[in-house]
Design a protein around this motif. Structure first.
Motif, PDB file in Angstrom:
ATOM      1  N   MET A   1       0.841  -1.167   0.000  1.00 13.78           N
ATOM      2  CA  MET A   1       0.000   0.000   0.000  1.00 13.78           C
ATOM      3  C   MET A   1       0.892   1.237   0.000  1.00 13.78           C
ATOM      4  O   MET A   1       1.792   1.361   0.806  1.00 13.78           O
ATOM      5  N   THR A   2       0.640   2.182  -0.888  1.00 12.81           N
ATOM      6  CA  THR A   2       1.437   3.392  -0.998  1.00 12.81           C
ATOM      7  C   THR A   2       0.567   4.605  -0.687  1.00 12.81           C
ATOM      8  O   THR A   2      -0.527   4.739  -1.204  1.00 12.81           O
ATOM      9  N   PHE A   3       1.094   5.491   0.157  1.00 14.36           N
ATOM     10  CA  PHE A   3       0.396   6.715   0.509  1.00 14.36           C
ATOM     11  C   PHE A   3       1.128   7.872  -0.146  1.00 14.36           C
ATOM     12  O   PHE A   3       2.313   8.053   0.048  1.00 14.36           O
ATOM     13  N   LEU A  39       0.316  15.380  11.809  1.00 15.62           N
ATOM     14  CA  LEU A  39       0.502  13.994  11.371  1.00 15.62           C
ATOM     15  C   LEU A  39       0.405  13.957   9.856  1.00 15.62           C
ATOM     16  O   LEU A  39      -0.501  14.566   9.273  1.00 15.62           O
ATOM     17  N   GLU A  40       1.323  13.248   9.220  1.00 12.50           N
ATOM     18  CA  GLU A  40       1.237  13.095   7.762  1.00 12.50           C
ATOM     19  C   GLU A  40       1.905  11.799   7.330  1.00 12.50           C
ATOM     20  O   GLU A  40       2.814  11.297   7.985  1.00 12.50           O
ATOM     21  N   TRP A  41       1.422  11.248   6.245  1.00 10.64           N
ATOM     22  CA  TRP A  41       2.017  10.039   5.682  1.00 10.64           C
ATOM     23  C   TRP A  41       3.186  10.427   4.796  1.00 10.64           C
ATOM     24  O   TRP A  41       3.116  11.368   4.020  1.00 10.64           O
ATOM     25  N   CYS A  42       4.270   9.704   4.909  1.00  9.92           N
ATOM     26  CA  CYS A  42       5.438   9.879   4.054  1.00  9.92           C
ATOM     27  C   CYS A  42       5.852   8.475   3.633  1.00  9.92           C
ATOM     28  O   CYS A  42       6.461   7.736   4.409  1.00  9.92           O
ATOM     29  N   GLY A  43       5.500   8.108   2.397  1.00 10.06           N
ATOM     30  CA  GLY A  43       5.710   6.719   1.978  1.00 10.06           C
ATOM     31  C   GLY A  43       4.752   5.852   2.775  1.00 10.06           C
ATOM     32  O   GLY A  43       3.565   6.108   2.821  1.00 10.06           O
ATOM     33  N   ALA A  44       5.267   4.846   3.429  1.00 10.23           N
ATOM     34  CA  ALA A  44       4.444   3.973   4.264  1.00 10.23           C
ATOM     35  C   ALA A  44       4.624   4.289   5.749  1.00 10.23           C
ATOM     36  O   ALA A  44       4.212   3.520   6.600  1.00 10.23           O
ATOM     37  N   GLU A  45       5.234   5.426   6.052  1.00 11.96           N
ATOM     38  CA  GLU A  45       5.468   5.808   7.448  1.00 11.96           C
ATOM     39  C   GLU A  45       4.588   6.991   7.834  1.00 11.96           C
ATOM     40  O   GLU A  45       4.334   7.886   7.033  1.00 11.96           O
ATOM     41  N   LEU A  46       4.173   6.983   9.074  1.00  8.19           N
ATOM     42  CA  LEU A  46       3.419   8.096   9.612  1.00  8.19           C
ATOM     43  C   LEU A  46       4.401   9.028  10.307  1.00  8.19           C
ATOM     44  O   LEU A  46       5.095   8.647  11.232  1.00  8.19           O
ATOM     45  N   ARG A  47       4.490  10.271   9.830  1.00  8.40           N
ATOM     46  CA  ARG A  47       5.385  11.261  10.422  1.00  8.40           C
ATOM     47  C   ARG A  47       4.617  12.086  11.451  1.00  8.40           C
ATOM     48  O   ARG A  47       3.547  12.608  11.161  1.00  8.40           O
TER      49      ARG A  47
END
Length: 74
Positions: A1-3, A39-47
């Protein structure tokens, strides 16, 4: 899954003012606290980004400034 969402998933700012009194001296101090959460998605990580600050204000001086100088003082 890509965000690929470039916008923050969540962004909030909180500001609070409180009045504190030292029980020994009776000196009143106002505390202004602010915090920001993002909060924001960067790739598959939550920053997660967080920042906060506190500023101490002399409540007596601020009250005098609003009401004008105290009588009998320069």
């Amino acid at each position: 899954m890509t965000f690929t969402n470039s916008l923050p998933l969540h962004s909030s700012t909180r500001t609070a003012v409180s009045m504190n009194m030292d029980p020994d001296t009776g000196v009143r101090t106002q505390v202004l606290s602010t915090s920001r959460l993002e909060l924001e998605w960067c790739g598959a990580e939550l920053r997660v980004r967080f920042a906060g600050s506190r500023v101490l204000l002399d409540a007596y001086r601020q009250a005098r400034t609003r009401m004008g100088p105290a009588k009998g003082r320069d």
